[in-house]
Design a protein around this motif. Structure first.
Motif, mmCIF file in Angstrom:
data_model
loop_
_atom_site.group_PDB
_atom_site.id
_atom_site.type_symbol
_atom_site.label_atom_id
_atom_site.label_comp_id
_atom_site.label_asym_id
_atom_site.label_seq_id
_atom_site.Cartn_x
_atom_site.Cartn_y
_atom_site.Cartn_z
ATOM 1 N N ASN A 155 1.124 -1.201 -0.305
ATOM 2 C CA ASN A 155 0.037 0.146 0.284
ATOM 3 C C ASN A 155 0.788 1.577 0.404
ATOM 4 O O ASN A 155 0.478 2.365 -0.752
ATOM 5 N N PHE A 156 1.728 1.659 0.433
ATOM 6 C CA PHE A 156 2.638 1.985 0.575
ATOM 7 C C PHE A 156 3.682 2.447 -0.095
ATOM 8 O O PHE A 156 3.430 3.662 -0.467
ATOM 9 N N GLY A 157 3.769 1.453 -0.879
ATOM 10 C CA GLY A 157 4.962 1.598 -2.198
ATOM 11 C C GLY A 157 3.908 2.085 -3.139
ATOM 12 O O GLY A 157 4.139 3.337 -3.895
ATOM 13 N N ILE A 158 2.704 1.750 -3.098
ATOM 14 C CA ILE A 158 2.158 1.969 -4.642
ATOM 15 C C ILE A 158 1.604 3.488 -4.422
ATOM 16 O O ILE A 158 2.110 4.734 -5.120
ATOM 17 N N ARG A 159 1.035 4.364 -3.219
ATOM 18 C CA ARG A 159 0.923 5.616 -3.275
ATOM 19 C C ARG A 159 2.001 6.036 -3.392
ATOM 20 O O ARG A 159 1.870 7.557 -3.984
ATOM 21 N N SER A 160 3.427 5.883 -2.962
ATOM 22 C CA SER A 160 4.623 6.615 -3.210
ATOM 23 C C SER A 160 5.234 6.499 -4.518
ATOM 24 O O SER A 160 5.171 8.060 -5.426
ATOM 25 N N LEU A 161 4.825 5.596 -5.281
ATOM 26 C CA LEU A 161 5.072 5.692 -6.690
ATOM 27 C C LEU A 161 3.871 6.629 -7.710
ATOM 28 O O LEU A 161 4.239 6.909 -8.701
ATOM 29 N N ARG A 162 2.744 5.502 -7.446
ATOM 30 C CA ARG A 162 1.865 6.564 -7.859
ATOM 31 C C ARG A 162 1.944 8.497 -7.807
ATOM 32 O O ARG A 162 1.285 8.663 -8.472
ATOM 33 N N PHE A 163 2.299 8.632 -6.301
ATOM 34 C CA PHE A 163 3.020 9.809 -6.687
ATOM 35 C C PHE A 163 3.486 10.735 -7.828
ATOM 36 O O PHE A 163 4.024 12.031 -8.341
ATOM 37 N N GLU A 164 5.242 9.631 -7.338
ATOM 38 C CA GLU A 164 5.863 9.996 -8.441
ATOM 39 C C GLU A 164 5.387 10.346 -9.674
ATOM 40 O O GLU A 164 6.233 10.941 -10.625
ATOM 41 N N LEU A 165 4.506 9.142 -10.190
ATOM 42 C CA LEU A 165 4.466 9.091 -11.836
ATOM 43 C C LEU A 165 3.655 10.233 -11.814
ATOM 44 O O LEU A 165 3.845 11.136 -12.498
ATOM 45 N N ARG A 166 2.562 10.978 -10.729
ATOM 46 C CA ARG A 166 1.819 12.433 -11.286
ATOM 47 C C ARG A 166 2.888 13.238 -11.639
ATOM 48 O O ARG A 166 2.471 13.735 -11.943
ATOM 49 N N ALA A 216 -0.959 -4.728 -12.929
ATOM 50 C CA ALA A 216 -1.024 -5.421 -12.956
ATOM 51 C C ALA A 216 -0.772 -6.578 -11.954
ATOM 52 O O ALA A 216 0.094 -6.784 -11.502
ATOM 53 N N ALA A 217 -1.789 -7.954 -11.708
ATOM 54 C CA ALA A 217 -1.650 -8.898 -10.255
ATOM 55 C C ALA A 217 -1.362 -7.458 -9.311
ATOM 56 O O ALA A 217 -0.591 -7.915 -8.363
ATOM 57 N N GLY A 218 -1.644 -7.013 -9.405
ATOM 58 C CA GLY A 218 -1.595 -6.377 -7.621
ATOM 59 C C GLY A 218 -0.268 -5.199 -7.817
ATOM 60 O O GLY A 218 0.006 -4.878 -6.985
ATOM 61 N N TRP A 219 0.480 -5.298 -9.025
ATOM 62 C CA TRP A 219 1.359 -4.581 -9.078
ATOM 63 C C TRP A 219 0.867 -3.104 -9.751
ATOM 64 O O TRP A 219 0.658 -2.658 -10.576
ATOM 65 N N LEU A 220 1.740 -2.095 -8.968
ATOM 66 C CA LEU A 220 1.864 -0.924 -10.159
ATOM 67 C C LEU A 220 3.216 -0.417 -10.937
ATOM 68 O O LEU A 220 3.979 -1.025 -9.652
ATOM 69 N N VAL A 221 2.985 -1.222 -12.239
ATOM 70 C CA VAL A 221 4.381 -0.500 -13.070
ATOM 71 C C VAL A 221 4.669 0.669 -13.328
ATOM 72 O O VAL A 221 3.906 0.860 -14.117
ATOM 73 N N VAL A 222 6.282 1.059 -13.610
ATOM 74 C CA VAL A 222 5.849 2.319 -14.559
ATOM 75 C C VAL A 222 7.485 2.595 -15.246
ATOM 76 O O VAL A 222 8.601 1.988 -14.578
ATOM 77 N N GLY A 223 7.313 2.690 -16.527
ATOM 78 C CA GLY A 223 8.714 2.725 -17.221
ATOM 79 C C GLY A 223 9.174 4.394 -17.629
ATOM 80 O O GLY A 223 8.167 5.165 -18.183
ATOM 81 N N PHE A 224 10.118 4.577 -17.006
ATOM 82 C CA PHE A 224 10.763 5.744 -17.034
ATOM 83 C C PHE A 224 11.851 5.048 -18.294
ATOM 84 O O PHE A 224 12.222 4.656 -18.414
ATOM 85 N N GLU A 225 11.927 7.118 -18.920
ATOM 86 C CA GLU A 225 12.659 7.185 -19.862
ATOM 87 C C GLU A 225 14.940 7.102 -19.246
ATOM 88 O O GLU A 225 14.990 7.366 -17.985
#
Length: 260
Positions: A55-66, A85-94
């Motif tokens: 939960n904490f990791g997803i909130r943090s990564l979603r914040f960074e994504l925004r 997917a499968a309960g994971w938030l995944v972000v691809g950065f340059e």
């Protein structure tokens, strides 16, 4: 805590491989914010991937994504894609290719950082929820810390990459809306860590109007409170990086006390 790429469920690795034409992952060697952080290579190129499931990791990564999507400056990596997917938030950065910045006295990378700081100091905070100075700093802030500028707040060498196209600032997970001088104050311990004396660090920072225009007593307060914060943290932790920050912030606070 950092998790190995091989621990990801097949639904995630298949999605990444489909986007990149493969998924050869090389784990990041610095930083600990994201549960997964790796350079992933395929026939379609390279992407720096972050992923989270807690939960904490997803909130943090979603914040960074925004924040990353909202920041269009030349110094910030672009968001290439993201999915869940499968309960994971995944972000691809340059992917940013190059060494981490050398902030030691006399390094040419300091000029690159100075240019980036000038740009950041003139960058209004994007219209997305950002951290406040009080939340980010961890000690009682004063009204002079408030402002409308986007600040990164963690400009250590691990987050500064010197690429053929210039300096890139990565990891916007702690982006804050504040007065521009707060960024410079938070950079001071990193300059000390790179070999600057506190006096040399302040002399270098004085090239920026925001530093020269800040009340010296405000800098005294910031340096003292920041040092107290890290000293308190090290009393209950053996983490080497915390003790390093405690030492560097203490050096700056002692200098401010002597010169004040």
């Amino acid at each position: 805590m950092r998790i190995d790429w091989t621990a990801l469920p097949e639904a995630v690795t298949k999605e990444v491989a489909g986007r990149l034409g493969g998924s050869h992952a090389t784990p990041a060697t610095t930083g600990d914010h994201a549960e997964i952080a790796a350079t992933v290579t395929g026939t379609n190129g390279k992407v720096f991937v972050k992923a989270a499931q807690s939960n904490f990791g997803i909130r943090s990564l979603r914040f960074e994504l925004r924040v990353s999507e909202a920041v269009s400056g030349s110094h910030s990596p672009a968001v290439e894609w993201h999915f869940e997917a499968a309960g994971w938030l995944v972000v691809g950065f340059e992917h940013c290719e190059g060494p981490h910045a050398d902030l030691s006295p006399g390094s040419p990378d300091l000029d690159l950082l100075g240019e980036a700081l000038t740009t950041l100091g003139e960058t209004p905070a994007p219209d997305v929820p950002l951290l406040s100075p009080k939340t980010r700093l961890g000690f009682e802030h004063v009204p002079a810390m408030d402002g409308d500028t986007l600040i990164h707040t963690d400009l250590g060498p691990a987050n500064l990459i010197v690429t053929p196209r210039g300096l890139r600032i990565v990891d916007w997970a702690m982006a804050t809306k504040a007065a521009p001088w707060v960024e410079l104050a938070m950079l001071t311990p990193w300059l000390i860590s790179a070999g600057h004396t506190p006096q040399q660090a302040e002399q270098w920072l004085a090239q920026h109007p925001a530093w020269k225009q800040t009340d010296p007593q405000l800098l005294d307060y910031f340096a003292t409170k920041n040092a107290e914060k890290w000293a308190t943290k090290t009393a209950v932790s053996t983490a080497a990086w915390m003790h390093d920050l405690a030492a560097w912030t203490s050096q700056w606070a002692a200098h401010r006390c002597q010169t004040g």
